[in-house]
Design a protein around this motif. Sequence first.
Motif, PDB file in Angstrom:
ATOM      1  N   MET A  58     -10.716   4.709   3.063  1.00  0.00           N
ATOM      2  CA  MET A  58      -9.789   5.828   2.967  1.00  0.00           C
ATOM      3  C   MET A  58      -8.666   5.536   1.972  1.00  0.00           C
ATOM      4  SD  MET A  58      -7.228   7.420   5.813  1.00  0.00           S
ATOM      5  CE  MET A  58      -5.956   6.273   5.325  1.00  0.00           C
ATOM      6  N   LEU A  59      -8.166   4.289   1.982  1.00  0.00           N
ATOM      7  CA  LEU A  59      -7.042   3.941   1.115  1.00  0.00           C
ATOM      8  C   LEU A  59      -7.450   3.915  -0.359  1.00  0.00           C
ATOM      9  CD1 LEU A  59      -5.356   1.138   3.271  1.00  0.00           C
ATOM     10  CD2 LEU A  59      -4.742   3.559   3.113  1.00  0.00           C
ATOM     11  N   VAL A  60      -8.651   3.419  -0.645  1.00  0.00           N
ATOM     12  CA  VAL A  60      -9.142   3.438  -2.031  1.00  0.00           C
ATOM     13  C   VAL A  60      -9.293   4.874  -2.510  1.00  0.00           C
ATOM     14  CG1 VAL A  60     -11.128   2.936  -3.516  1.00  0.00           C
ATOM     15  CG2 VAL A  60     -10.251   1.173  -1.967  1.00  0.00           C
ATOM     16  N   ASN A  61      -9.908   5.718  -1.685  1.00  0.00           N
ATOM     17  CA  ASN A  61     -10.061   7.133  -2.046  1.00  0.00           C
ATOM     18  C   ASN A  61      -8.708   7.806  -2.268  1.00  0.00           C
ATOM     19  OD1 ASN A  61     -12.851   7.272  -2.078  1.00  0.00           O
ATOM     20  ND2 ASN A  61     -13.005   7.719   0.106  1.00  0.00           N
ATOM     21  N   LYS A  62      -7.749   7.436  -1.433  1.00  0.00           N
ATOM     22  CA  LYS A  62      -6.405   8.009  -1.539  1.00  0.00           C
ATOM     23  C   LYS A  62      -5.792   7.723  -2.904  1.00  0.00           C
ATOM     24  CE  LYS A  62      -1.926   7.819   0.873  1.00  0.00           C
ATOM     25  NZ  LYS A  62      -1.216   7.259   2.054  1.00  0.00           N
ATOM     26  N   LEU A  63      -6.038   6.529  -3.427  1.00  0.00           N
ATOM     27  CA  LEU A  63      -5.450   6.152  -4.714  1.00  0.00           C
ATOM     28  C   LEU A  63      -6.230   6.703  -5.905  1.00  0.00           C
ATOM     29  CD1 LEU A  63      -4.411   2.425  -4.069  1.00  0.00           C
ATOM     30  CD2 LEU A  63      -2.916   4.416  -4.210  1.00  0.00           C
ATOM     31  N   ILE A  64      -7.555   6.643  -5.842  1.00  0.00           N
ATOM     32  CA  ILE A  64      -8.314   7.017  -7.044  1.00  0.00           C
ATOM     33  C   ILE A  64      -8.421   8.527  -7.224  1.00  0.00           C
ATOM     34  CG2 ILE A  64      -9.608   4.858  -7.006  1.00  0.00           C
ATOM     35  CD1 ILE A  64     -12.023   6.336  -5.988  1.00  0.00           C
ATOM     36  N   PHE A  65      -8.244   9.289  -6.141  1.00  0.00           N
ATOM     37  CA  PHE A  65      -8.341  10.745  -6.266  1.00  0.00           C
ATOM     38  C   PHE A  65      -6.984  11.446  -6.201  1.00  0.00           C
ATOM     39  CE2 PHE A  65     -12.661   9.717  -4.609  1.00  0.00           C
ATOM     40  CZ  PHE A  65     -13.374  10.162  -5.715  1.00  0.00           C
ATOM     41  N   ASN A  66      -5.909  10.652  -6.146  1.00  0.00           N
ATOM     42  CA  ASN A  66      -4.573  11.235  -6.046  1.00  0.00           C
ATOM     43  C   ASN A  66      -3.631  10.515  -7.016  1.00  0.00           C
ATOM     44  OD1 ASN A  66      -2.033  12.179  -5.340  1.00  0.00           O
ATOM     45  ND2 ASN A  66      -2.460  12.192  -3.141  1.00  0.00           N
ATOM     46  N   PRO A  67      -3.558  10.969  -8.263  1.00  0.00           N
ATOM     47  CA  PRO A  67      -2.718  10.299  -9.271  1.00  0.00           C
ATOM     48  C   PRO A  67      -1.251  10.204  -8.871  1.00  0.00           C
ATOM     49  CG  PRO A  67      -4.170  11.911 -10.304  1.00  0.00           C
ATOM     50  CD  PRO A  67      -4.289  12.118  -8.825  1.00  0.00           C
ATOM     51  N   ILE A  68      -0.746  11.193  -8.151  1.00  0.00           N
ATOM     52  CA  ILE A  68       0.663  11.161  -7.727  1.00  0.00           C
ATOM     53  C   ILE A  68       0.897   9.982  -6.781  1.00  0.00           C
ATOM     54  CG2 ILE A  68       2.450  12.383  -6.428  1.00  0.00           C
ATOM     55  CD1 ILE A  68       1.281  15.000  -7.499  1.00  0.00           C
ATOM     56  N   GLU A  69      -0.009   9.801  -5.833  1.00  0.00           N
ATOM     57  CA  GLU A  69       0.114   8.692  -4.881  1.00  0.00           C
ATOM     58  C   GLU A  69      -0.054   7.351  -5.595  1.00  0.00           C
ATOM     59  OE1 GLU A  69       0.837   7.138  -1.086  1.00  0.00           O
ATOM     60  OE2 GLU A  69       1.015   9.178  -1.856  1.00  0.00           O
ATOM     61  N   TYR A  70      -1.018   7.286  -6.500  1.00  0.00           N
ATOM     62  CA  TYR A  70      -1.260   6.060  -7.275  1.00  0.00           C
ATOM     63  C   TYR A  70       0.009   5.641  -8.024  1.00  0.00           C
ATOM     64  CZ  TYR A  70      -3.583   2.888 -10.609  1.00  0.00           C
ATOM     65  OH  TYR A  70      -3.955   1.795 -11.357  1.00  0.00           O
ATOM     66  N   ASN A  71       0.624   6.600  -8.704  1.00  0.00           N
ATOM     67  CA  ASN A  71       1.822   6.301  -9.490  1.00  0.00           C
ATOM     68  C   ASN A  71       3.018   5.958  -8.612  1.00  0.00           C
ATOM     69  OD1 ASN A  71       0.660   6.621 -12.042  1.00  0.00           O
ATOM     70  ND2 ASN A  71       0.846   8.846 -11.906  1.00  0.00           N
ATOM     71  N   LYS A  72       3.137   6.616  -7.474  1.00  0.00           N
ATOM     72  CA  LYS A  72       4.243   6.319  -6.560  1.00  0.00           C
ATOM     73  C   LYS A  72       4.169   4.869  -6.084  1.00  0.00           C
ATOM     74  CE  LYS A  72       4.174   6.914  -2.143  1.00  0.00           C
ATOM     75  NZ  LYS A  72       4.059   7.476  -0.775  1.00  0.00           N
ATOM     76  N   ILE A  73       2.986   4.446  -5.653  1.00  0.00           N
ATOM     77  CA  ILE A  73       2.809   3.086  -5.130  1.00  0.00           C
ATOM     78  C   ILE A  73       3.046   2.051  -6.224  1.00  0.00           C
ATOM     79  CG2 ILE A  73       1.152   1.453  -4.147  1.00  0.00           C
ATOM     80  CD1 ILE A  73       2.112   3.560  -2.151  1.00  0.00           C
ATOM     81  N   ARG A  74       2.472   2.277  -7.406  1.00  0.00           N
ATOM     82  CA  ARG A  74       2.594   1.287  -8.478  1.00  0.00           C
ATOM     83  C   ARG A  74       4.032   1.177  -8.982  1.00  0.00           C
ATOM     84  NH1 ARG A  74       2.460   3.115 -13.766  1.00  0.00           N
ATOM     85  NH2 ARG A  74       1.380   1.267 -14.515  1.00  0.00           N
ATOM     86  N   GLU A  75       4.729   2.292  -9.095  1.00  0.00           N
ATOM     87  CA  GLU A  75       6.103   2.263  -9.595  1.00  0.00           C
ATOM     88  C   GLU A  75       7.057   1.639  -8.579  1.00  0.00           C
ATOM     89  OE1 GLU A  75       6.909   6.279 -10.727  1.00  0.00           O
ATOM     90  OE2 GLU A  75       5.547   6.207 -12.455  1.00  0.00           O
TER      91      GLU A  75
END
Length: 372
Positions: free
Chosen positions: A326-343
């Motif tokens: 679920m967490l991998v899918n959350k990041l790869i299909f949700n650019p907003i979430e990906y960028n929030k976590i990385r930043e």
Amino acid sequence: MKEKILFYFHDGGMTGATLSLFRLLKHSAILDIYDVHIYVPDQSSYLYEKLSKFQCKIHSFPRLEGKKNKIYELIVFYYYITKMIFNIKPTFIYGNTILSFDIILLSKALGYKTILHVHEGRNILNYFKFRVKLLGRLSDLIIFVSNSSYENFNKIVEVINKSKIISNGVEVINNDDTNKGVNNKIINLSIIGTINENKSQFKVIKVIKVINSIIIAQKSREIILNIYGSTKDYEYLNKMMMFIKENKLEKNIIFHGEESNIDKIYNNTDIVIVASKDESFGLVTIEAMSYGKPVISSNNEGTLDIIKDNFNGLIFNYNDFNRIIMLVNKLIFNPIEYNKIRENGFFSVRKKYLLKNIVSDWEDELITQSNN
């Protein structure tokens, strides 16, 4: 004449403990202030090669060579350690990890001050409980990499009055703002660390099989799991290789071995997975954050000192590896979430874990010990 310090490395590989002390030495003024001597067991190791470029004296002889007569080997090893200490006559001796038990024990028997640097988590500390009790009593100063490591050590033997918490740090901040979101059809996940059961690479491989079956069915993307690190448990490695072959995952699981070029690792990574059962500190976690890579981690104590779930990283319960899907899918299909976590991860490291800010505390402790 400069005072002398002897640093004792239990091994010369790219383990977290070895890398953290090496980086402290590299970025501190200790090599200029003191006459530094360093013991490294293997002349062919990564550490020996790096230290040979420093202004220090390296001493090298094997700890144990795995021959049949272990008692004889131990006697020879202790003879060489004792001879080394007598020849150097250091102001104090610095042991890196609780596996430096032999050097701490001999140093105190010979009347030298000692510093112990503890990198181990709860499980290892409890496994070596008798050794920990002795080290706690014999060491003049104990440096811990995290609050959790200190608390677990202190439960075994009280060291309140001679302890200091100094976390690991990263050398550089290398956040690439142009790489936002995961837009590639091939998604590179990476798990970094020595190959053994505690790092749980096999559990992640089993999860990757499920993730790929879901994603490929959707005809959207493909997952590659990159595994970096030297092998300590070959039986464990063989089990993984057999599973990979039986499930035809050869093109999705890539073993890279030990990689000294950190840029190469993170430039080939979209998401980092830290799956350890037990850690005292997440060195890989803060490295990944410094490169702007989101981290999905188990809820080991070392990680919980660094990551706030859904803010600067994502946490799964160690007993629930399927949550990684679920967490991998959350990041790869949700650019907003990906960028929030990385930043948020990047700014967390910049605020708290830059090596240049940590080195001064470490230097102060060593100078204080030499002056006492």
